[in-house]
Design an enzyme around this catalytic site. Structure first.
Site, PDB file in Angstrom:
ATOM      1  N   PHE A 182      -3.509  55.755  31.014  1.00 51.82           N
ATOM      2  CA  PHE A 182      -2.022  56.328  30.029  1.00 51.82           C
ATOM      3  C   PHE A 182      -0.979  55.452  30.687  1.00 51.82           C
ATOM      4  CE2 PHE A 182      -1.303  59.884  32.579  1.00 51.82           C
ATOM      5  CZ  PHE A 182       0.366  59.176  33.587  1.00 51.82           C
ATOM      6  N   CYS A 183      -0.054  54.575  30.195  1.00 50.59           N
ATOM      7  CA  CYS A 183       0.857  53.682  30.013  1.00 50.59           C
ATOM      8  C   CYS A 183       2.042  53.458  29.540  1.00 50.59           C
ATOM      9  CB  CYS A 183       0.775  52.443  29.858  1.00 50.59           C
ATOM     10  SG  CYS A 183      -0.147  52.111  28.895  1.00 50.59           S
ATOM     11  N   THR A 184       2.780  52.727  29.565  1.00 53.26           N
ATOM     12  CA  THR A 184       4.436  53.463  28.886  1.00 53.26           C
ATOM     13  C   THR A 184       4.713  52.972  26.941  1.00 53.26           C
ATOM     14  OG1 THR A 184       5.514  51.630  30.775  1.00 53.26           O
ATOM     15  CG2 THR A 184       6.164  51.984  28.313  1.00 53.26           C
ATOM     16  N   CYS A 189      -3.150  50.922  29.147  1.00 55.41           N
ATOM     17  CA  CYS A 189      -4.445  52.047  29.122  1.00 55.41           C
ATOM     18  C   CYS A 189      -5.436  51.491  28.524  1.00 55.41           C
ATOM     19  CB  CYS A 189      -3.948  53.059  29.366  1.00 55.41           C
ATOM     20  SG  CYS A 189      -2.316  53.475  27.754  1.00 55.41           S
ATOM     21  N   ILE A 211       2.970  56.322  26.922  1.00 53.34           N
ATOM     22  CA  ILE A 211       3.711  57.536  26.741  1.00 53.34           C
ATOM     23  C   ILE A 211       5.344  57.304  25.487  1.00 53.34           C
ATOM     24  CG2 ILE A 211       5.866  58.170  28.765  1.00 53.34           C
ATOM     25  CD1 ILE A 211       4.374  56.894  31.340  1.00 53.34           C
TER      26      ILE A 211
END
Length: 250
Positions: A182-184, A189, A211
């Site tokens: 996961f990432c922002t 990701c 996220i």
């Protein structure tokens, strides 16, 4: 009230300079501020301004067949969290420098998991097949300091390009797990999951929408803290409220 737009789209662009000029004109016409990145692999947008101006830009971009399926994330703030408009042509819309992580070259997008499904897996402590769950944060240490999923595997990196080397000590321990990167907002990701799968980690998925997409669709279940964002708001809580409400420049 100011509308904040975050969006990216991987698609082949033969004329990135022309696309950048077009996006600049659209943003300037709506008096939008923020950052626009264009590369042969696609576009990456972080823009803020009046709701109507954001709507107009999104409609114009989606009218181009290359960007018809552009997925966006929106949040609100009291002021514009960018000082000016920046438009850049780059070699990648997010630099990773790994040819086996190029979405346009891959036979398919890395498999993803929807936020609602991830929330259920977090509550269960495992995926639907009973495999243990590992959440892999692909962001850098500055971003992680503002918040992450509880118990996530975080890496001591300052740049996304450092992720492959930082992951080496953990690979054996991840073999029996379902790993969700996961990432922002999803872009890092997506590349990370592609690279990991190409490198033999077939148990890796990506969190669809990152996220911010999780906050939008699920809220903060299983997440500790806020999500760092790349503007003057600094970080958003699970209700997409800013830590600092950016102040318009004079």
């Amino acid at each position: 009230m100011i509308d904040n737009l975050a969006a990216y789209h991987f698609v082949a662009i033969d004329d990135p300079t022309a696309v950048a000029d077009w996006l600049r004109a659209l943003a300037e016409a709506g008096e939008l501020r923020g950052t626009v990145l264009v590369a042969p692999e696609g576009i990456n947008l972080f823009l803020a301004g009046r709701v109507e101006a954001i709507d107009t830009l999104v409609d114009a971009v989606r009218a181009d067949p290359r960007f018809a399926t552009l997925q966006i994330k929106r949040s609100r703030s009291e002021a514009v969290p960018f000082a000016r408009l920046k438009v850049k042509v780059k070699s990648e819309i997010i630099s990773f420098r790994r040819p086996d992580a190029m979405p346009l070259a891959a036979p398919a997008r890395a498999p993803d998991v929807a936020p609602e499904d991830l929330a259920r897996w977090i509550a269960q402590g495992h995926d639907d097949a009973g495999r243990r769950l590992v959440l892999l944060d692909t962001r850098n240490r500055e971003e992680v300091a503002h918040g992450s999923f509880a118990g996530a595997l975080t890496l001591p990196i300052d740049n996304f390009t450092e992720l492959p080397d930082a992951l080496v000590p953990h690979r054996d321990a991840l073999r029996d797990a379902t790993v969700v990167s996961f990432c922002t907002g999803g872009i890092r990701c997506e590349k990370a999951a592609l690279w990991m799968r190409a490198d033999g980690m077939n148990n890796v998925l990506q969190l669809d929408g990152g996220i911010l997409g999780y906050f939008e669709r699920v809220g903060g279940f299983g997440y500790d803290g806020r999500c760092f964002v790349f503007d003057d708001r600094v970080a958003l809580d699970p209700a997409l409220r800013p830590l600092h409400d950016g102040v318009e420049a004079a």
